[in-house]
Design an enzyme around this catalytic site. Structure first.
Site, PDB file in Angstrom:
ATOM      1  N   ASN A 152       1.181  17.889   7.152  1.00  0.00           N
ATOM      2  CA  ASN A 152       0.685  17.606   8.499  1.00  0.00           C
ATOM      3  C   ASN A 152      -0.502  16.660   8.388  1.00  0.00           C
ATOM      4  OD1 ASN A 152      -1.297  18.101  10.859  1.00  0.00           O
ATOM      5  ND2 ASN A 152       0.598  19.017  11.600  1.00  0.00           N
TER       6      ASN A 152
ATOM      7  N   ALA B 289       4.350  17.438  12.864  1.00  0.00           N
ATOM      8  CA  ALA B 289       3.373  17.173  13.922  1.00  0.00           C
ATOM      9  C   ALA B 289       3.349  18.359  14.869  1.00  0.00           C
ATOM     10  CB  ALA B 289       3.723  15.899  14.690  1.00  0.00           C
ATOM     11  N   GLU B 290       2.131  18.769  15.266  1.00  0.00           N
ATOM     12  CA  GLU B 290       2.022  19.995  16.063  1.00  0.00           C
ATOM     13  C   GLU B 290       2.566  19.855  17.476  1.00  0.00           C
ATOM     14  OE1 GLU B 290      -2.396  18.677  15.570  1.00  0.00           O
ATOM     15  OE2 GLU B 290      -0.539  18.510  14.428  1.00  0.00           O
ATOM     16  N   ASN B 291       2.864  18.638  17.902  1.00  0.00           N
ATOM     17  CA  ASN B 291       3.507  18.501  19.209  1.00  0.00           C
ATOM     18  C   ASN B 291       5.012  18.742  19.125  1.00  0.00           C
ATOM     19  OD1 ASN B 291       3.581  16.002  17.755  1.00  0.00           O
ATOM     20  ND2 ASN B 291       4.328  14.987  19.595  1.00  0.00           N
ATOM     21  N   GLY B 292       5.555  18.962  17.893  1.00  0.00           N
ATOM     22  CA  GLY B 292       6.935  19.396  17.791  1.00  0.00           C
ATOM     23  C   GLY B 292       7.882  18.522  17.014  1.00  0.00           C
TER      24      GLY B 292
END
Length: 217
Positions: A24, A47-50
């Protein structure tokens, strides 16, 4: 900080990305790391948005408005990649499935405490996934400039800004030097030319030890 300096930091951080890992990247300097990886290295960027399996930026005109990184910039999806909602993206982080996260920072202490989300009195949109990544990633690398604009150090005995997480950082890479944070303290392992050991000592508040020091371009 100029783009050449930012790329030098990112290039050094890319050496810490191992094949077959889930990685990440934070915004800013971390987002430059993929530009310095060889094409044959097999890495899944998260990525933490998916997104899992994030590829490079698309060619102009081929952007997909529904496919972007956590900073909102368009990306591509590699073969075998997938995308999903942010709750699943954070579940991946919180289950400890991220092998490496590379983050920017405002301050790091000699014990590996990280402060990277707020300066009191300034408006910010939130800490995003930083607190989860700092606590749950198997390895945390910080990339940043060595000093603030006023010349004050960013590697400190104790952080003075609100913490993101305690004792979470494993390595610090700056425009001046590379440090490892081990069980027995902070260790200086590399110095970026043209800087010297005297420079690093002058601009680092934290106490550090030295062994087998290397100078790198």
């Amino acid at each position: 900080m100029g783009i050449d300096i930012r790329n030098n930091i990112a290039k050094r951080a890319a050496q810490e990305v191992h094949p077959n890992s889930v990685v990440n990247l934070g915004i800013g300097i971390p987002s430059l790391v993929p530009n310095h990886l060889s094409n044959d290295i097999n890495v899944m960027f998260h990525a933490e948005n998916g997104i899992l399996g994030m590829g490079p930026s698309p060619e102009q005109g081929l952007e997909d408005e529904n496919l972007c990184n956590a900073g909102g910039f368009p990306v591509t999806l590699l073969p075998g990649g997938s995308y999903f909602d942010s709750s699943i993206a954070f579940a991946v982080i919180r289950r400890g499935l991220i092998d490496l996260t590379i983050l920017g920072a405002l301050q790091v202490s000699e014990k590996g405490d990280l402060a990277n989300w707020i300066v009191p009195g300034k408006r910010v949109p939130g800490m995003g996934g930083a607190i989860d990544l700092a606590q749950k990633a198997k390895r945390v690398i910080v990339v940043m400039n060595h000093i603030n604009r006023d010349g004050s150090p960013k590697i400190l005995k104790e952080c003075t800004l609100p913490l993101t997480a305690n004792e979470c950082v494993n390595m610090i890479i700056t425009d001046m030097a590379v440090f490892e944070i081990r069980e027995n303290g902070l260790w200086l392992i590399e110095i970026m030319k043209p800087y010297t050991l005297a420079d690093v000592k002058a601009y680092t508040e934290a106490e550090f030890q030295i062994k087998e020091l290397k100078y790198i371009e």
